[in-house]
Design a protein around this motif. Structure first.
Motif, PDB file in Angstrom:
ATOM      1  N   VAL A 258       0.824  -1.210   0.000  1.00 32.84           N
ATOM      2  CA  VAL A 258       0.000   0.000   0.000  1.00 32.84           C
ATOM      3  C   VAL A 258       0.859   1.263   0.000  1.00 32.84           C
ATOM      4  CG1 VAL A 258      -1.694   1.332   1.304  1.00 32.84           C
ATOM      5  CG2 VAL A 258      -1.931  -1.152   1.126  1.00 32.84           C
ATOM      6  N   GLY A 259       1.840   1.307   0.882  1.00 33.90           N
ATOM      7  CA  GLY A 259       2.669   2.504   0.980  1.00 33.90           C
ATOM      8  C   GLY A 259       3.544   2.716  -0.236  1.00 33.90           C
ATOM      9  N   VAL A 260       4.112   1.638  -0.760  1.00 32.67           N
ATOM     10  CA  VAL A 260       4.962   1.749  -1.951  1.00 32.67           C
ATOM     11  C   VAL A 260       4.124   2.186  -3.149  1.00 32.67           C
ATOM     12  CG1 VAL A 260       6.551   0.531  -3.485  1.00 32.67           C
ATOM     13  CG2 VAL A 260       6.520  -0.013  -1.039  1.00 32.67           C
ATOM     14  N   ARG A 261       2.923   1.616  -3.269  1.00 32.93           N
ATOM     15  CA  ARG A 261       2.034   2.025  -4.365  1.00 32.93           C
ATOM     16  C   ARG A 261       1.688   3.505  -4.255  1.00 32.93           C
ATOM     17  NH1 ARG A 261       1.581   1.613  -9.083  1.00 32.93           N
ATOM     18  NH2 ARG A 261       2.123  -0.570  -8.707  1.00 32.93           N
ATOM     19  N   ASP A 262       1.464   3.972  -3.038  1.00 36.66           N
ATOM     20  CA  ASP A 262       1.155   5.389  -2.843  1.00 36.66           C
ATOM     21  C   ASP A 262       2.328   6.267  -3.278  1.00 36.66           C
ATOM     22  OD1 ASP A 262      -0.484   7.618  -1.601  1.00 36.66           O
ATOM     23  OD2 ASP A 262       1.334   7.752  -0.373  1.00 36.66           O
ATOM     24  N   ILE A 263       3.554   5.845  -2.946  1.00 35.64           N
ATOM     25  CA  ILE A 263       4.735   6.603  -3.363  1.00 35.64           C
ATOM     26  C   ILE A 263       4.812   6.663  -4.887  1.00 35.64           C
ATOM     27  CG2 ILE A 263       7.265   6.587  -3.399  1.00 35.64           C
ATOM     28  CD1 ILE A 263       7.154   5.328  -0.587  1.00 35.64           C
ATOM     29  N   ILE A 264       4.588   5.527  -5.535  1.00 38.04           N
ATOM     30  CA  ILE A 264       4.669   5.477  -7.001  1.00 38.04           C
ATOM     31  C   ILE A 264       3.618   6.390  -7.626  1.00 38.04           C
ATOM     32  CG2 ILE A 264       4.328   3.984  -9.009  1.00 38.04           C
ATOM     33  CD1 ILE A 264       5.588   1.711  -7.351  1.00 38.04           C
ATOM     34  N   GLU A 265       2.404   6.373  -7.094  1.00 37.41           N
ATOM     35  CA  GLU A 265       1.349   7.230  -7.652  1.00 37.41           C
ATOM     36  C   GLU A 265       1.658   8.704  -7.427  1.00 37.41           C
ATOM     37  OE1 GLU A 265      -0.974   6.129  -9.635  1.00 37.41           O
ATOM     38  OE2 GLU A 265      -0.123   4.120  -9.329  1.00 37.41           O
ATOM     39  N   ARG A 266       2.271   9.029  -6.309  1.00 36.86           N
ATOM     40  CA  ARG A 266       2.661  10.420  -6.055  1.00 36.86           C
ATOM     41  C   ARG A 266       3.788  10.844  -6.991  1.00 36.86           C
ATOM     42  NH1 ARG A 266       3.932  10.611   0.149  1.00 36.86           N
ATOM     43  NH2 ARG A 266       4.424  12.791  -0.323  1.00 36.86           N
ATOM     44  N   ILE A 267       4.672   9.914  -7.324  1.00 35.26           N
ATOM     45  CA  ILE A 267       5.730  10.215  -8.301  1.00 35.26           C
ATOM     46  C   ILE A 267       5.101  10.555  -9.648  1.00 35.26           C
ATOM     47  CG2 ILE A 267       7.639   9.223  -9.622  1.00 35.26           C
ATOM     48  CD1 ILE A 267       8.292   7.532  -7.112  1.00 35.26           C
ATOM     49  N   LYS A 268       4.142   9.753 -10.069  1.00 36.19           N
ATOM     50  CA  LYS A 268       3.466  10.013 -11.344  1.00 36.19           C
ATOM     51  C   LYS A 268       2.759  11.366 -11.324  1.00 36.19           C
ATOM     52  CE  LYS A 268       2.500   5.116 -12.350  1.00 36.19           C
ATOM     53  NZ  LYS A 268       1.417   4.100 -12.501  1.00 36.19           N
ATOM     54  N   ALA A 269       2.134  11.670 -10.192  1.00 34.23           N
ATOM     55  CA  ALA A 269       1.370  12.918 -10.092  1.00 34.23           C
ATOM     56  C   ALA A 269       2.261  14.153 -10.060  1.00 34.23           C
ATOM     57  CB  ALA A 269       0.493  12.882  -8.840  1.00 34.23           C
ATOM     58  N   SER A 270       3.566  13.949  -9.845  1.00 25.99           N
ATOM     59  CA  SER A 270       4.473  15.098  -9.750  1.00 25.99           C
ATOM     60  C   SER A 270       4.768  15.718 -11.109  1.00 25.99           C
ATOM     61  CB  SER A 270       5.785  14.683  -9.075  1.00 25.99           C
ATOM     62  OG  SER A 270       6.523  13.784  -9.896  1.00 25.99           O
ATOM     63  N   VAL A 271       4.389  15.039 -12.189  1.00 25.04           N
ATOM     64  CA  VAL A 271       4.557  15.595 -13.537  1.00 25.04           C
ATOM     65  C   VAL A 271       3.186  15.728 -14.181  1.00 25.04           C
ATOM     66  CG1 VAL A 271       6.885  14.685 -13.839  1.00 25.04           C
ATOM     67  CG2 VAL A 271       4.936  13.293 -14.520  1.00 25.04           C
ATOM     68  N   GLY A 272       3.081  16.623 -15.122  1.00 27.26           N
ATOM     69  CA  GLY A 272       1.777  16.889 -15.713  1.00 27.26           C
ATOM     70  C   GLY A 272       1.418  15.980 -16.865  1.00 27.26           C
ATOM     71  N   ASP A 280      14.232  13.011 -13.562  1.00 29.12           N
ATOM     72  CA  ASP A 280      13.054  13.468 -12.823  1.00 29.12           C
ATOM     73  C   ASP A 280      12.554  12.394 -11.858  1.00 29.12           C
ATOM     74  OD1 ASP A 280      13.079  15.924 -14.038  1.00 29.12           O
ATOM     75  OD2 ASP A 280      11.611  15.390 -15.588  1.00 29.12           O
ATOM     76  N   LEU A 281      12.705  11.138 -12.241  1.00 25.05           N
ATOM     77  CA  LEU A 281      12.309  10.045 -11.350  1.00 25.05           C
ATOM     78  C   LEU A 281      13.125  10.091 -10.063  1.00 25.05           C
ATOM     79  CD1 LEU A 281      10.865   7.393 -10.646  1.00 25.05           C
ATOM     80  CD2 LEU A 281      12.643   6.186 -11.947  1.00 25.05           C
ATOM     81  N   VAL A 282      14.423  10.277 -10.184  1.00 24.29           N
ATOM     82  CA  VAL A 282      15.284  10.354  -8.998  1.00 24.29           C
ATOM     83  C   VAL A 282      14.887  11.537  -8.130  1.00 24.29           C
ATOM     84  CG1 VAL A 282      17.641  10.795  -8.204  1.00 24.29           C
ATOM     85  CG2 VAL A 282      17.227   9.164 -10.062  1.00 24.29           C
ATOM     86  N   ASP A 283      14.706  12.703  -8.753  1.00 19.82           N
ATOM     87  CA  ASP A 283      14.348  13.902  -7.984  1.00 19.82           C
ATOM     88  C   ASP A 283      13.010  13.719  -7.268  1.00 19.82           C
ATOM     89  OD1 ASP A 283      16.657  15.200  -8.779  1.00 19.82           O
ATOM     90  OD2 ASP A 283      15.704  16.178 -10.506  1.00 19.82           O
ATOM     91  N   ALA A 284      12.041  13.116  -7.954  1.00 16.62           N
ATOM     92  CA  ALA A 284      10.723  12.909  -7.345  1.00 16.62           C
ATOM     93  C   ALA A 284      10.811  11.929  -6.176  1.00 16.62           C
ATOM     94  CB  ALA A 284       9.739  12.397  -8.394  1.00 16.62           C
TER      95      ALA A 284
END
Length: 343
Positions: A258-272, A280-284
């Motif tokens: 659950v937590g890892v999936r949330d991190i991944i979805e937040r990474i995706k949401a960080s770009v438009g 950008d993946l590393v920075d996010a």
């Protein structure tokens, strides 16, 4: 603590100094701020302090303290007939003192304020030297210690006021205080497990976490001595660091947690858009996991590793799966860095 420090054996007719000594040395003032006579007089003040049925409780304590949930029922008992009612001189104050008087006298000492302040600074702000070196070396930030001591005395020896003064201070918020403490094993383990998501209690994961803490040098509820752990650089050696790295990367290895999936979805949401470069993946990842302010060499190393993934997207099932794998790999690398091990 009465049982662990043998105060049930501290009698008016035959004192046991252990409880009085450790209060002065480990919990209140530190070495060099009291005399051997102060230890004896403090021990006399605490005569008669015990627990109900100490013989039985001493056996039960050894059998049960390692079990979960701490279900032992302790009851304090004061035996007036076993108390030394004679005159005592503790830290320069003379009277017919009891244990509560001894605590009051100890709390009134400037050395107590400084000792507590340094411990609070060490726990919340930045690593200090190991406690045995404190009598010989000044604090890392003497002005901060002075501020905490002032708060202690201005509000009737209040640790709550010390904490308030610390959390509102400039030194607590300063850039120099960021990542100036090595996380204890418990901090590192619990923080990583919280990143991974909800954990059932009890569960196999909690037992694994407990074992990992022990292998990192902090067996939960099993300190090496009554003094506890020194912390700071004492947490890190070649063996414990390997355990830290392996534990963190193992806990965060599944994109479906659950937590890892949330991190991944937040990474995706960080770009438009549905595209992301490896940089950008590393920075996010660094931003979401902290944000972590890493060394340039650390960031460069992470980006060099991530470059093999090229341009990333998640528009199809295959692309999404590849993105998950890339994100998890970078997350696992980040939690192995020295910056993740500090707070």
């Amino acid at each position: 603590m009465i049982m662990w420090l043998d105060n049930q054996d501290n009698h008016g007719s035959n004192i046991n100094e252990n409880f009085g000594r450790e209060i002065l040395e480990l919990f209140a003032m530190g070495v060099g701020n009291y005399s051997e006579e102060d230890i004896k007089e403090t021990a006399r003040a605490f005569t008669g302090w015990s627990v109900v049925n100490p013989d039985y409780m001493s056996i039960k304590m050894r059998n049960n303290t390692a079990r979960p949930y701490g279900y032992m029922s302790w009851q304090f008992e004061f035996d007036a007939d076993d108390h030394d009612d004679g005159e005592k001189t503790i830290l320069g104050q003379t009277g017919n003192w009891n244990g509560e008087d001894a605590v009051r006298i100890i709390c009134e000492q400037p050395a107590t304020a400084a000792f507590l302040a340094r411990h609070l600074y060490h726990f919340f702000v930045a690593d200090e030297l190991p406690v045995p070196q404190w009598p010989h070396e000044p604090p890392r930030d003497p002005e901060a210690i002075d501020l905490l001591c002032k708060a202690y005395f201005e509000d009737g020896h209040s640790i709550k006021s010390m904490l308030k003064a610390m959390f509102e201070s400039d030194f607590f918020k300063a850039d120099s205080a960021r990542f100036a403490r090595i996380k204890s094993p418990a901090e590192m383990v619990i923080g990583t497990m919280r990143l991974a998501g909800p954990v059932e209690i009890p569960s196999q994961e909690t037992y694994m976490a407990d074992a990992a803490c022990g292998n990192m040098g902090q067996g939960l509820f099993r300190p090496p001595s009554v003094e506890g752990w020194q912390g700071g650089t004492e947490w890190i050696n070649t063996g414990s660091y390997v355990v830290r790295v392996n534990f963190a990367s193992q806990i965060l290895n599944d994109p479906n947690k659950v937590g890892v999936r949330d991190i991944i979805e937040r990474i995706k949401a960080s770009v438009g858009s549905g595209l992301m470069s490896s940089d950008d993946l590393v920075d996010a990842c660094l931003d979401i996991l902290g944000p972590l302010d890493v060394l340039d060499t650390t960031r460069s190393g992470l980006k060099n590793y991530a470059a093999k993934y090229g341009e990333l997207s998640w528009g199809s099932d295959d692309a999404s799966s590849q993105f998950d794998d890339a994100a998890v790999a970078i997350i696992q690398l980040i939690v192995t860095t020295q910056e993740y091990q500090t707070a």
